[in-house]
Enzyme design. Structure first.
Site, PDB file in Angstrom:
ATOM      1  CD  GLU A 171      -3.004  -1.004   2.306  1.00 41.64           C
ATOM      2  OE1 GLU A 171      -2.999   0.002   3.039  1.00 41.64           O
ATOM      3  OE2 GLU A 171      -3.898  -1.865   2.364  1.00 41.64           O
ATOM      4  CD  GLU A 393      -3.236  -5.790   4.428  1.00 41.53           C
ATOM      5  OE1 GLU A 393      -4.075  -4.960   4.861  1.00 41.53           O
ATOM      6  OE2 GLU A 393      -2.019  -5.573   4.403  1.00 41.53           O
TER       7      GLU A 393
HETATM    8  C1  GBH Z   1      -4.261  -1.972   5.691  1.00 43.38           C
HETATM    9  O1  GBH Z   1      -4.402  -0.633   5.409  1.00 43.38           O
HETATM   10  C2  GBH Z   1      -2.866  -2.200   6.145  1.00 43.38           C
HETATM   11  O2  GBH Z   1      -2.078  -2.790   5.134  1.00 43.38           O
HETATM   12  C3  GBH Z   1      -2.768  -2.984   7.424  1.00 43.38           C
HETATM   13  O3  GBH Z   1      -1.476  -2.887   7.941  1.00 43.38           O
HETATM   14  C4  GBH Z   1      -3.829  -2.504   8.379  1.00 43.38           C
HETATM   15  O4  GBH Z   1      -3.697  -3.055   9.658  1.00 43.38           O
HETATM   16  C5  GBH Z   1      -5.150  -2.857   7.801  1.00 43.38           C
HETATM   17  O5  GBH Z   1      -5.288  -2.382   6.512  1.00 43.38           O
HETATM   18  C6  GBH Z   1      -6.343  -2.389   8.611  1.00 43.38           C
HETATM   19  O6  GBH Z   1      -6.400  -0.995   8.670  1.00 43.38           O
HETATM   20  O7  GBH Z   1     -10.832   7.020   3.364  1.00 43.38           O
HETATM   21  O8  GBH Z   1     -11.941   6.579   5.461  1.00 43.38           O
HETATM   22  O9  GBH Z   1     -12.747   5.522   3.454  1.00 43.38           O
HETATM   23  C7  GBH Z   1      -5.705  -0.162   5.209  1.00 43.38           C
HETATM   24  C8  GBH Z   1      -5.673   1.058   4.370  1.00 43.38           C
HETATM   25  C9  GBH Z   1      -6.674   2.782   3.224  1.00 43.38           C
HETATM   26  C10 GBH Z   1      -8.115   1.174   4.218  1.00 43.38           C
HETATM   27  C11 GBH Z   1      -7.759   3.794   3.215  1.00 43.38           C
HETATM   28  C12 GBH Z   1      -9.250   2.171   4.192  1.00 43.38           C
HETATM   29  C13 GBH Z   1     -10.079   4.163   3.094  1.00 43.38           C
HETATM   30  C14 GBH Z   1     -10.503   4.730   4.415  1.00 43.38           C
HETATM   31  N1  GBH Z   1      -6.850   1.857   4.308  1.00 43.38           N
HETATM   32  N2  GBH Z   1      -9.042   3.153   3.183  1.00 43.38           N
HETATM   33  S1  GBH Z   1     -11.592   6.059   4.160  1.00 43.38           S
END
Ligand code: GBH
Length: 501
Positions: A171, A393
């Site tokens: 990511e 994931e």
């Molecule tokens: C992942 O990231 C990670 O790789 C992991 O380490 C982490 O623990 C896991 O997910 C859980 O969080 O803009 O409010 O709609 C997640 C990355 C990117 C997921 C942004 C949600 C949109 C949130 N995130 N995404 S929002």
């Protein structure tokens, strides 16, 4: 997004890979053991106010010391593939000379996995840059990209004889934009142009890493993991709403997938960020390097959203503005927690909160969007490039406060989330998408970045006092799915995702 059906039995291909995923800083602990030095997350989590409750990953799940028991637990659950990440600061403390003790931990971990019949899936970078490199400009410094390839070769020299699947970055959107535009992740900056520099240098690191690993061993399975959401325009007939959805897509996925699969940043994205684009950023040869073919695209998926442009007919009470759009660039140390989200390509966007059930993170739950997204990624990005997909994931945080009569944590919401999303993967495969595996996030309740230990994504409960591991109901449920390769029908279940977009 019509929800996937869960009232029919679904059997996955026998070669489909099932497993679970973790990341070094979230579970290892032992932050200064074996010569490991600080990463940007060690540093960031010590700054008051950056992580909820002042939590850090110094101890985390103590997986560094408990890995034999954790691997045994995975074997008992029937995990076939285990995705973990290596810590750059453990392998090369201070970003410099390689540490034999650091590599030795991963050497023992990989042997333990293979002994348990579990295939290792290695991610080289899951957000934990050595702090010493941050002090030399971190991802804003182009040199970090070539140092990444050197680090990749160190890990390959130690594990390349036993690890087949290699992911360069996890990511990079989060590293670049949550880290440098939103200030929510390490290193905690709020400077949009610096986020663009980080974005390009992360892509360059991927390119250098792939080139180095390919040259070291052409038979490795190489890829990158990107985070995806599907963005639907509130009014599909309105051009401004469609353009806003496009801006969100480009600002999260297109700005990485474009260079990797098409050898170019999307034109719309370049126009969206033209006023802050650093003129000297992209050099001759960069995009050729970044777009070298890869074998697998890792898809991380959690949620999707409905978005709109200002000025249209907005549903009553369904609008949440101010949540989105980057404000003026702030100073490097500006607190990010309350700040705008880093959608620098989608300024003035309006975020529509649908009435779909959210997870504990406040993320909307749209399993039908997951199916459509996979079909589109396969059709538009990876299929033409001959790259297959693996879900690296997918999962959800829910409070674990319901204990059943047998003392087991009854995380029925998590089971429903996983069932509906695994059904979505199956529907995508039925529609022709080349998806070859599903790795659930995550094995253990762990350090959930800026949220600390308060948000629990694990199928295994971790007691924060004793660090004792206790499988939740979802672990037993998922164990059955993995061992049978079949999602059982649940008669009478109706789709939970009402929106048809
Ligand atoms: C992942 O990231 C990670 O790789 C992991 O380490 C982490 O623990 C896991 O997910 C859980 O969080 O803009 O409010 O709609 C997640 C990355 C990117 C997921 C942004 C949600 C949109 C949130 N995130 N995404 S929002």
């Amino acid at each position: 997004w019509p929800a996937p059906r869960t009232d029919v039995e679904r059997t996955f291909p026998p070669t489909f890979a099932w497993g679970t995923a973790t990341a070094a800083y979230q579970i290892e602990g032992a932050h200064h053991t074996g010569g490991r030095t600080d990463s940007i997350w060690d540093h960031f989590s010590r700054i008051p106010g950056r992580v909820v409750n002042g939590d850090t990953g110094e101890i985390a799940c103590d997986h560094y010391h408990r890995y034999p028991a954790d691997v045994a637990l995975m074997r008992d659950l029937g995990v076939g593939t285990y995705r973990f990440s290596t810590s750059w600061a453990r392998v090369r403390p201070d970003g410099g000379a390689v540490s034999a003790a650091g590599l030795d931990f991963y050497d023992r971990l990989v042997d333990e996995l293979l002994g348990a019949g579990i295939a290792p899936w290695l991610t080289l970078y899951h957000w934990d840059l050595p702090q010493a490199l941050e002090e030399r400009g971190g991802w804003r410094n182009r040199d970090t990209a070539s140092l990444f390839a050197e680090y990749a070769l160190d890990v390959h020299a130690a594990l390349g004889d036993r690890v087949h699947s290699w992911t360069t970055l996890n990511e990079p959107w989060c590293s670049a934009f949550l880290g440098h535009a939103a200030g929510e992740h390490a290193p905690g900056m709020r400077q949009d142009a610096e986020a663009l520099r980080a974005m390009h240098h992360l892509l360059l690191a991927h390119g250098h890493g792939v080139a180095a690993l390919r040259a070291a061993d052409p038979s490795l399975e190489l890829g990158i993991t990107l985070n995806f959401s599907r963005f639907a325009p509130l009014d599909p007939a309105r051009e401004a709403d469609r353009d806003m959805a496009r801006r969100f897509w480009d600002g999260m996925a297109g700005c990485f997938a474009g260079p990797i699969f098409a050898g170019a940043y999307p034109e719309g994205f370049l126009a969206d960020v033209a006023d802050i684009w650093p003129a000297d950023l992209v050099r001759d040869g960069d995009l050729e390097l970044i777009s070298a073919p890869i074998d697998v695209l890792g898809v991380n998926y959690y949620n999707s959203s409905v978005v709109a442009a200002p000025g249209g007919d907005l549903p009553d009470g369904a609008v949440s503005d101010g949540m989105v759009h980057a404000g003026p660039p702030g100073p490097p140390d500006a607190p990010g927690a309350e700040g705008p989200l880093p959608w620098i390509a989608a300024r003035d966007a309006i975020w529509i909160e649908t009435d779909v059930v959210s997870t504990e993170m406040g993320w909307e739950n749209h399993p039908g969007a997951f199916r459509d997204l996979l079909v589109e990624i396969d059709r538009d990005l990876t299929g033409p490039a001959g790259t297959h997909l693996v879900i690296t994931e997918n999962g959800a945080a829910y409070p674990d406060d319901r204990v059943g009569s047998d003392g087991e944590i009854d995380d029925a919401d998590r089971i429903t989330y996983l069932r509906e999303h695994i059904a979505a993967v199956h529907e995508a495969i039925e529609a022709g998408a080349d998806v070859r595996g599903y790795l659930q996030w995550t094995l253990l309740d762990n350090f959930e970045w800026a949220h600390g230990y308060g948000k629990r994504f694990g199928v295994v409960h971790v007691d924060r006092e004793t660090l004792a591991r206790t499988p939740k109901a979802s672990a037993r449920w998922y164990s059955r799915v993995m061992s049978t390769g079949t999602l059982e029908a649940v008669p009478g279940t109706r789709p939970t995702d009402g929106r048809d977009a």
